[in-house]
Design an enzyme around this catalytic site. Structure first.
Site, mmCIF file in Angstrom:
data_model
loop_
_atom_site.group_PDB
_atom_site.id
_atom_site.type_symbol
_atom_site.label_atom_id
_atom_site.label_comp_id
_atom_site.label_asym_id
_atom_site.label_seq_id
_atom_site.Cartn_x
_atom_site.Cartn_y
_atom_site.Cartn_z
ATOM 1 N N LYS A 112 0.827 -1.206 0.000
ATOM 2 C CA LYS A 112 0.000 0.000 0.000
ATOM 3 C C LYS A 112 0.858 1.250 0.000
ATOM 4 O O LYS A 112 0.542 2.220 -0.666
ATOM 5 C CB LYS A 112 -0.931 0.024 1.224
ATOM 6 C CG LYS A 112 -2.122 -0.906 1.080
ATOM 7 C CD LYS A 112 -3.150 -0.652 2.181
ATOM 8 C CE LYS A 112 -4.288 -1.661 2.086
ATOM 9 N NZ LYS A 112 -5.215 -1.580 3.215
ATOM 10 N N LYS A 194 -5.065 -10.238 -7.147
ATOM 11 C CA LYS A 194 -6.320 -10.366 -6.405
ATOM 12 C C LYS A 194 -7.251 -9.200 -6.743
ATOM 13 O O LYS A 194 -6.792 -8.093 -7.020
ATOM 14 C CB LYS A 194 -6.046 -10.459 -4.904
ATOM 15 C CG LYS A 194 -5.859 -9.133 -4.232
ATOM 16 C CD LYS A 194 -5.919 -9.196 -2.709
ATOM 17 C CE LYS A 194 -5.635 -7.779 -2.204
ATOM 18 N NZ LYS A 194 -5.399 -7.626 -0.820
ATOM 19 N N LYS A 197 -10.094 -3.151 -4.431
ATOM 20 C CA LYS A 197 -10.613 -1.815 -4.709
ATOM 21 C C LYS A 197 -9.501 -0.845 -5.074
ATOM 22 O O LYS A 197 -9.712 0.112 -5.783
ATOM 23 C CB LYS A 197 -11.329 -1.244 -3.482
ATOM 24 C CG LYS A 197 -12.352 -2.189 -2.896
ATOM 25 C CD LYS A 197 -12.940 -1.667 -1.584
ATOM 26 C CE LYS A 197 -12.508 -2.489 -0.394
ATOM 27 N NZ LYS A 197 -13.582 -2.772 0.571
HETATM 28 P P1 TYM Z 1 -10.794 -5.475 3.709
HETATM 29 O O1 TYM Z 1 -11.834 -4.466 4.062
HETATM 30 O O2 TYM Z 1 -9.737 -5.103 2.763
HETATM 31 O O3 TYM Z 1 -11.497 -6.767 3.147
HETATM 32 C C1 TYM Z 1 -12.569 -7.399 3.825
HETATM 33 C C2 TYM Z 1 -12.442 -8.899 3.669
HETATM 34 O O4 TYM Z 1 -12.456 -9.278 2.297
HETATM 35 C C3 TYM Z 1 -11.379 -10.155 2.027
HETATM 36 N N1 TYM Z 1 -10.953 -9.975 0.635
HETATM 37 C C4 TYM Z 1 -10.851 -10.963 -0.276
HETATM 38 N N2 TYM Z 1 -11.093 -12.275 -0.199
HETATM 39 C C5 TYM Z 1 -10.908 -13.008 -1.309
HETATM 40 N N3 TYM Z 1 -10.506 -12.491 -2.496
HETATM 41 C C6 TYM Z 1 -10.245 -11.164 -2.608
HETATM 42 N N4 TYM Z 1 -9.861 -10.662 -3.783
HETATM 43 C C7 TYM Z 1 -10.423 -10.339 -1.471
HETATM 44 N N5 TYM Z 1 -10.260 -9.009 -1.241
HETATM 45 C C8 TYM Z 1 -10.582 -8.802 0.054
HETATM 46 C C9 TYM Z 1 -10.308 -9.762 3.015
HETATM 47 O O5 TYM Z 1 -9.379 -10.806 3.216
HETATM 48 C C10 TYM Z 1 -11.118 -9.444 4.244
HETATM 49 O O6 TYM Z 1 -11.375 -10.617 4.991
HETATM 50 N N6 TYM Z 1 -7.594 -5.627 7.540
HETATM 51 C C11 TYM Z 1 -8.941 -6.027 7.112
HETATM 52 C C12 TYM Z 1 -10.044 -5.470 7.979
HETATM 53 C C13 TYM Z 1 -9.945 -5.774 9.441
HETATM 54 C C14 TYM Z 1 -10.110 -7.026 10.061
HETATM 55 C C15 TYM Z 1 -9.984 -6.794 11.464
HETATM 56 C C16 TYM Z 1 -10.353 -8.320 9.589
HETATM 57 C C17 TYM Z 1 -9.731 -4.865 10.424
HETATM 58 N N7 TYM Z 1 -9.751 -5.475 11.626
HETATM 59 C C18 TYM Z 1 -10.087 -7.825 12.374
HETATM 60 C C19 TYM Z 1 -10.448 -9.342 10.521
HETATM 61 C C20 TYM Z 1 -10.317 -9.105 11.899
HETATM 62 C C21 TYM Z 1 -9.141 -5.513 5.720
HETATM 63 O O7 TYM Z 1 -8.514 -4.601 5.283
HETATM 64 O O8 TYM Z 1 -10.166 -6.089 5.051
#
Ligand code: TYM
Length: 329
Positions: A112, A194, A197
């Site tokens: 990032k 992957k 966004k």
């Molecule tokens: P975020 O908001 O980027 O994504 C949310 C969830 O979607 C999953 N994901 C995917 N899974 C499969 N294929 C993809 N292309 C793909 N893109 C996104 C992510 O793995 C995620 O599960 N850091 C986390 C948010 C967070 C969190 C937490 C998660 C904050 N605190 C505590 C678990 C526990 C994040 O940025 O997710």
């Protein structure tokens, strides 16, 4: 019942198909027989600059999507991260336990920050540490996420272990709950990357016009050859489409392959566009319904925050005590 916790960022407003298939779909399933906590992580969102109006709107849009996708606020605790101040409080403690080098090894930060055109804030660097606090506050057994979060889960376990060995057993060691088939949904224009966004291209958004999504699916990059088979190495494009198709319909990849024997990529893509449209249309209707009544939506979130705080405050207090803080009366 075993506890699960997970979070999703409100950054983009609309979730994409990777978010749903990689994570939220599992959240919905797990709420049936787990004590589930799901949060919209607005504190994480501000690690990059956000427009205040958009952040407020996107946080509600995210909560509405979770409800529309099947999160049941009577079964799961659905809340907004900033409503529960314990996240930031335990986050600080976890920062004090994290090595600089350890945080520097987080690949998502490296990704990032290298892509960012703006100055990179310290919050982006400490992001995974706050995530560890999110999870540990609830003593979660499992954390349903996509593959890209695996390293953050490892850090979470390391920090819990360190705290426990320094101050005495306080935190449960959580396990990542990653469903292999849908752990990584790929970009439709670049099926080796992957779906994300932050890299626009072949990203299917749940709240865009389904006609647009169907078009993106029809113009997905496929592979050389003509055969519709599941082969991630040699046919990443077709395999990704089969994974999505299978997940949305509940049909096995094998049976799809049999069905499409002798047919072309065009047929597969056209049909998947229709499958997606049929699936997403009622989801969009429900999102609109929730957003039409913001007062009720906010009430659901307030109730969730209250339940979340009941758990989070106990864990925070216990960790304060272990550390040697004088506890407030
Ligand atoms: P975020 O908001 O980027 O994504 C949310 C969830 O979607 C999953 N994901 C995917 N899974 C499969 N294929 C993809 N292309 C793909 N893109 C996104 C992510 O793995 C995620 O599960 N850091 C986390 C948010 C967070 C969190 C937490 C998660 C904050 N605190 C505590 C678990 C526990 C994040 O940025 O997710």
């Amino acid at each position: 019942r075993p506890r699960v916790l997970s979070g999703i960022q409100p950054t983009a407003g609309s979730f994409h198909l990777g978010n749903y298939l990689g994570a939220v779909r599992q959240w919905v399933a797990l709420q049936e027989d787990h004590d589930a906590f799901y949060c919209v992580v607005d504190l994480h969102a501000i690690t990059v600059e956000q427009n205040p109006k958009e952040l407020r709107q996107n946080t509600r849009v995210s909560a509405a999507q979770l409800l529309a996708l099947g999160i049941d606020p009577d079964r799961a605790t659905l809340f907004v991260q900033s409503h529960v101040p314990e996240h930031a409080q335990l986050g600080w403690i976890m920062q004090c336990l994290t090595g600089f080098g350890e945080a520097s090894r987080m690949t998502q930060f490296k990704d990032k920050s290298s892509r960012s055109e703006n100055a990179v804030g310290v919050g982006l660097f400490t992001y995974p540490i706050l995530q560890a606090a999110d999870i540990l506050l609830y003593q979660a057994h499992y954390v349903p996420v996509g593959e890209d979060q695996r390293q953050h889960l490892e850090l979470t376990r390391d920090l819990a272990t360190r705290f426990n060995s320094r101050y005495g057993k306080t935190f449960r060691l959580p396990e990542a709950y990653i469903v292999k088939d849908t752990a990584k949904i790929y970009d439709l224009q670049d099926p080796t990357a992957k779906m994300s966004k932050s890299v626009p291209g072949g990203v299917v958004e749940l709240l865009e016009d389904p006609k647009r999504s169907a078009k993106k699916i029809r113009s997905a990059v496929t592979d050389t050859g003509r055969e519709i088979i599941f082969d991630v190495e040699n046919k990443p494009g077709v395999s990704n489409l089969l994974t999505i198709y299978s997940a949305l319909t509940g049909r096995s990849v094998e049976s799809l392959v049999v069905d499409y024997d002798g047919k072309g990529y065009g047929d597969l893509k056209k049909d998947l566009g229709e499958v997606f449209t049929e699936w997403v249309t009622p989801v969009q209707e429900r999102v609109r319904m929730y957003l039409d009544d913001v007062a009720s939506l906010d009430k659901i979130l307030a109730r969730g925050a209250e339940r979340a705080r009941e758990v989070a405050s106990v864990t925070l207090r216990r960790s304060y005590e272990k550390i040697g803080f004088v506890l407030p009366e």
